[in-house]
Design a protein around this motif. Structure first.
Motif, PDB file in Angstrom:
ATOM      1  N   LEU A 155     -15.749  45.392 -22.895  1.00  0.00           N
ATOM      2  CA  LEU A 155     -15.973  45.201 -21.429  1.00  0.00           C
ATOM      3  C   LEU A 155     -15.338  43.971 -20.954  1.00  0.00           C
ATOM      4  O   LEU A 155     -14.896  44.210 -19.765  1.00  0.00           O
ATOM      5  N   MET A 156     -15.054  43.318 -21.840  1.00  0.00           N
ATOM      6  CA  MET A 156     -14.195  42.101 -21.326  1.00  0.00           C
ATOM      7  C   MET A 156     -12.553  42.476 -21.950  1.00  0.00           C
ATOM      8  O   MET A 156     -12.366  42.788 -23.174  1.00  0.00           O
ATOM      9  N   PRO A 157     -11.821  42.425 -20.934  1.00  0.00           N
ATOM     10  CA  PRO A 157     -10.174  42.461 -21.341  1.00  0.00           C
ATOM     11  C   PRO A 157      -9.844  41.442 -22.394  1.00  0.00           C
ATOM     12  O   PRO A 157     -10.477  40.612 -22.589  1.00  0.00           O
ATOM     13  N   HIS A 158      -8.758  41.642 -23.033  1.00  0.00           N
ATOM     14  CA  HIS A 158      -8.301  40.650 -23.895  1.00  0.00           C
ATOM     15  C   HIS A 158      -8.391  39.262 -23.283  1.00  0.00           C
ATOM     16  O   HIS A 158      -7.671  38.940 -22.298  1.00  0.00           O
ATOM     17  N   VAL A 159      -8.983  38.300 -24.040  1.00  0.00           N
ATOM     18  CA  VAL A 159      -8.985  37.045 -23.675  1.00  0.00           C
ATOM     19  C   VAL A 159      -8.147  36.346 -24.573  1.00  0.00           C
ATOM     20  O   VAL A 159      -7.867  36.487 -25.811  1.00  0.00           O
ATOM     21  N   ASP A 160      -7.344  35.326 -23.776  1.00  0.00           N
ATOM     22  CA  ASP A 160      -6.311  34.716 -24.520  1.00  0.00           C
ATOM     23  C   ASP A 160      -7.009  33.606 -25.272  1.00  0.00           C
ATOM     24  O   ASP A 160      -8.209  33.463 -25.368  1.00  0.00           O
ATOM     25  N   ARG A 161      -6.157  33.337 -26.402  1.00  0.00           N
ATOM     26  CA  ARG A 161      -6.722  32.002 -27.539  1.00  0.00           C
ATOM     27  C   ARG A 161      -5.657  30.995 -27.187  1.00  0.00           C
ATOM     28  O   ARG A 161      -4.449  31.127 -27.194  1.00  0.00           O
TER      29      ARG A 161
END
Length: 149
Positions: free
Chosen positions: A54-60
């Motif tokens: 549901l959440m696009p790729h979240v940066d790390r």
């Protein structure tokens, strides 16, 4: 909003409803706890949203910590609005997949949102009927308490 308002006005209303971002100074990286505080969602829910797509790729960060962006906050605001419509999580995930798939999915996205809109309008009509009953009963009880002549 009336039917005669332009799509630009509607887009502006949609973006404005997201509210001000917490860091107007231009910073664009938020920890999961900052996002949880800002959105009212738990860190567990944010991780779940990411896990189910549901959440696009979240940066790390270089240490592996999630770093959310203003764009992520805008997306979460939209997800919150979709949740308020009663849209099933599976449909929200499908919508997210369609968004990631690009412009070729515009028709399918529009239909998914149009179907949800029809369902919301049906619920609003039901709630208006319920509100009318409540108003009637409240007025009825108020009349019973009026002294008789």
């Amino acid at each position: 909003m009336t039917l005669t308002e332009s799509s630009t006005t509607r887009e502006h209303i949609c973006l404005a409803s997201a509210g001000a971002l917490p860091r107007p100074d231009g910073q664009d990286r938020y920890t999961i706890s900052e996002v949880a505080d800002f959105t009212g969602l738990s860190a567990h829910t944010l991780r779940w949203y990411e896990r189910i797509g549901l959440m696009p790729h979240v940066d790390r960060s270089h240490t592996g910590q999630r770093r959310f962006s203003n764009r992520d906050l805008e997306w979460l605001s939209l997800v919150g609005k979709l949740r308020l419509t009663g849209m099933p999580v599976a449909d929200m995930v499908r919508y997210a997949e369609l968004v990631r798939a690009g412009d070729r999915t515009v028709d399918e996205r529009r239909e998914l949102l149009a179907r949800t809109r029809r369902e919301v309008l049906t619920r609003i009509a039901e709630l208006q009927g319920t509100l009318a009953v409540l108003d009637y009963k409240i007025e009825h009880y108020a009349d019973l308490q009026q002294p008789t002549d």
